[in-house]
Design a protein around this motif. Structure first.
Motif, mmCIF file in Angstrom:
data_model
loop_
_atom_site.group_PDB
_atom_site.id
_atom_site.type_symbol
_atom_site.label_atom_id
_atom_site.label_comp_id
_atom_site.label_asym_id
_atom_site.label_seq_id
_atom_site.Cartn_x
_atom_site.Cartn_y
_atom_site.Cartn_z
ATOM 1 N N THR A 5 42.328 46.285 43.042
ATOM 2 C CA THR A 5 43.747 46.504 42.770
ATOM 3 C C THR A 5 44.375 45.281 42.118
ATOM 4 O O THR A 5 45.168 45.396 41.172
ATOM 5 N N SER A 48 41.191 56.896 34.747
ATOM 6 C CA SER A 48 41.075 56.820 36.206
ATOM 7 C C SER A 48 41.710 58.024 36.892
ATOM 8 O O SER A 48 41.245 58.462 37.948
ATOM 9 N N GLN A 54 49.642 57.646 36.700
ATOM 10 C CA GLN A 54 49.316 56.941 37.941
ATOM 11 C C GLN A 54 49.929 57.657 39.141
ATOM 12 O O GLN A 54 49.280 57.805 40.190
ATOM 13 N N SER A 72 39.962 51.757 35.647
ATOM 14 C CA SER A 72 41.136 51.133 35.035
ATOM 15 C C SER A 72 40.859 49.682 34.661
ATOM 16 O O SER A 72 41.247 49.214 33.583
ATOM 17 N N TYR A 76 43.289 45.023 38.421
ATOM 18 C CA TYR A 76 43.996 45.954 37.538
ATOM 19 C C TYR A 76 45.426 45.483 37.280
ATOM 20 O O TYR A 76 45.901 45.482 36.140
ATOM 21 N N GLN A 126 40.157 53.103 40.369
ATOM 22 C CA GLN A 126 40.741 51.849 39.909
ATOM 23 C C GLN A 126 39.720 50.967 39.197
ATOM 24 O O GLN A 126 40.081 50.168 38.333
#
Length: 440
Positions: free
Chosen positions: A146, A172, A29, A205, A149, A202
Motif C-alpha cells: 500500500t 488492479s 478504486q 498497481s 502504491y 495492489q
C-alpha cells in the motif's frame, strides 16, 4: 510522456486533462472497494460487512498517515517540477522512497501488534471481533505494498501524470473483482478472501506505476541520488508529516466516533460502515479536484506564477460546486436504493438512508474543503491543513458523543457537516492571507 506542465498554456485545459484520468482512477478504486463490501454483505452477511467496516476505521489511522505523508512529498515534487530542476527532483524521489520504506515496515508491525487491543478499546462486538482480526491481519501484512502504491502515484501526480495511475487502478480493479468472486462464492474463504484480493490487486498497481516512471528518462534514479541528504529529508518531512498527522488526527476522531456507534449495537455499526463507503465514493470528485489543485498550485508556486494559482483555484471551486449539486441530487432522491444495495436489515437501511439524504446537503462543504486545503498544501503551508484536521476532531467528537443519545443515528452526519464548516473556514482564510502575502 503523460506529464502535464501546469505553469504554461490554458489553465482550464491542463486542469481538465489532469482531472478526468485521476477521477476515473479514483472511481475505479472505489468500485473495487464497493465490490468488496457488496460481495461481503450479500455473500457473508451484515455482520461480516460490519466487521470489515469496523476495521476500516482502525486501518485509516495507519493508511491515512501513509497517504498524508506521500501527498506531502508530492508538494516537494511538484514545486521542483515547476522549477524545472530535474536533478533536485530525482534526489527528492530517492529520499521519499527511503523515508516511505521505514514507515512501511514500522506501521505494518505496529498494526499487527495493536489491532486487537484497539478493537477492544473501540467496544467492538464479540460477534465481529474474529472477522476484524482475520481481515485486518492480512491487510496490515500487505501494508508495504500500500505504501509503495501511494508513493508512486503521488510522484506521478506531482509531475502532472494522472494517466498512469488510471491504468494502474484499472488493471488492479479487474483483478480484484475476479478474485472476490472466486474467493467468496467459489472457495468460501470468509472475510480473508477479499483481504487477499485487495493486497494482490495492489501489487498490480505498484508494477504499472513503477513501469510508468521508468519510461521518463529524466526521472530515472541512480545510486548517487540515494546518497544521504539530511536537509532534503527534513524538507520532505516538513511537508509530509503535517499532512500525515492531519489524517491520523482525523482518524482518531473517527475511531472515537466508531466506538460510540459500536456501543449502540451491530445495526448502527453496519449502517455507519455503509455510510462511510458511500461518503468515500461520493467525495471522489472533491478529492480529485484537490489532487489537481495541489499539483497545479505546487508547480506554479515553484514557478512563482501566483495569478495562475488564483485562476486555477477559481476553476477548482466552480468544479467543486457543480459536482456537489449533481451528486447531491443522486444522494437525495436515491438514498433508499443505495442503502438497500449493501444492507439487508430494514432498520439499518433506514438509518443509512437518512444519513445519505443529509449528506446531499452537506457535500458542497466537503468539496470546497478539499479545494482550499489542497491548495494551501500546494503552496507549501502544511501546518494549516493539519490544524484544520484538529478542528474537525474537536468538533466531530462532542457532536457525536452528545448527539447520539438525543437525535440518534443522524448525529453522525450532523457532526460531519459541523466539522467540515470549521475546517473550511480556517483553510479559506489561510489561502487568502498567504497568497496575498506572496504577491507582495
Amino acid at each position: 510522456m503523460n506529464k502535464i506542465d501546469f505553469t504554461k498554456g490554458s489553465i482550464t485545459k491542463s486542469f481538465l486533462m489532469f482531472f478526468f484520468p485521476m477521477l476515473f482512477a479514483n472511481i475505479l478504486q472505489q468500485i473495487y472497494s464497493f465490490t468488496d463490501m457488496v460481495m461481503i454483505g450479500k455473500g457473508l452477511g451484515d455482520a461480516s460487512l460490519a466487521a470489515v467496516g469496523n476495521f476500516a476505521t482502525v486501518s485509516f489511522f495507519f493508511t491515512g498517515f501513509i497517504m498524508g505523508i506521500t501527498n506531502g512529498f508530492s508538494v516537494n515534487i511538484s514545486q521542483a517540477c515547476g522549477e524545472k530542476d530535474y536533478s533536485k527532483l530525482k534526489k527528492i524521489m530517492a529520499s521519499a522512497i527511503k523515508i516511505s520504506a521505514v514507515f512501511a515496515v514500522l506501521f505494518s508491525v505496529t498494526g499487527l501488534l495493536l489491532l486487537k487491543p484497539i478493537l477492544q478499546i473501540m467496544q467492538t462486538d464479540d460477534e465481529l471481533l474474529k472477522d476484524c482480526l482475520a481481515y485486518g491481519g492480512i491487510i496490515f501484512s500487505g501494508l508495504p505494498i500500500t505504501v509503495a502504491y501511494n508513493l508512486l502515484s503521488s510522484i506521478l501526480r506531482g509531475i502532472g501524470d494522472s494517466k498512469t495511475p488510471l491504468l494502474a487502478i484499472g488493471g488492479s480493479s479487474v483483478l480484484n473483482i475476479v478474485l472476490d468472486l472466486l474467493l467468496i462464492f467459489l472457495f468460501d474463504s470468509g472475510v480473508s478472501g477479499p483481504a487477499y484480493a485487495t493486497v494482490i490487486s495492489q501489487v498490480v498497481s505498484v508494477v504499472i506505476c513503477y513501469s510508468g516512471l521508468q519510461r521518463i528518462n529524466e526521472l530515472r534514479i541512480s545510486k548517487h541520488d540515494f546518497a544521504c541528504n539530511f536537509s532534503l529529508g527534513m524538507e520532505l518531512l516538513k511537508n509530509g508529516l503535517p499532512m500525515a498527522f492531519m489524517n491520523s488526527i482525523t482518524s482518531v476522531g473517527c475511531i472515537f466516533v466508531q466506538s460510540c456507534i459500536n456501543g449502540y449495537g451491530v445495526i448502527y455499526t453496519s449502517a455507519y460502515s455503509v455510510c462511510n463507503k458511500y461518503l468515500n465514493f461520493f467525495m471522489l470528485p472533491g478529492i480529485t479536484i484537490g489532487f489537481a489543485i495541489s499539483s497545479f498550485s505546487g508547480q506554479n508556486f515553484g514557478g512563482k506564477k501566483f495569478e495562475r494559482i488564483r485562476s486555477g483555484t477559481r476553476i477548482a471551486c466552480i468544479m467543486a460546486v457543480l459536482s456537489a449539486l449533481l451528486l447531491g441530487i443522486i444522494l437525495f432522491f436515491f438514498s433508499d436504493l443505495l442503502a438497500e444495495l449493501m444492507l439487508a436489515g430494514w432498520e439499518a437501511v433506514e438509518h443509512a438512508s437518512i444519513f445519505l439524504k443529509f449528506l446531499a446537503l452537506f457535500i458542497v462543504l466537503l468539496n470546497l474543503l478539499f479545494v482550499f486545503r489542497s491548495c494551501v498544501q500546494g503552496l507549501g503551508q502544511p501546518a494549516i491543513p493539519m490544524c484544520s484536521g484538529i478542528i474537525e476532531m474537536i468538533i466531530r467528537i462532542p457532536a457525536v458523543y452528545f448527539g447520539l443519545p438525543v437525535v440518534g443515528f443522524t448525529a453522525t452526519i450532523y457532526a460531519e457537516g459541523m466539522a467540515w464548516i470549521g475546517a473550511l473556514t480556517l483553510n479559506v482564510i489561510s489561502y487568502m492571507f498567504f497568497l496575498k502575502k506572496q504577491e507582495r
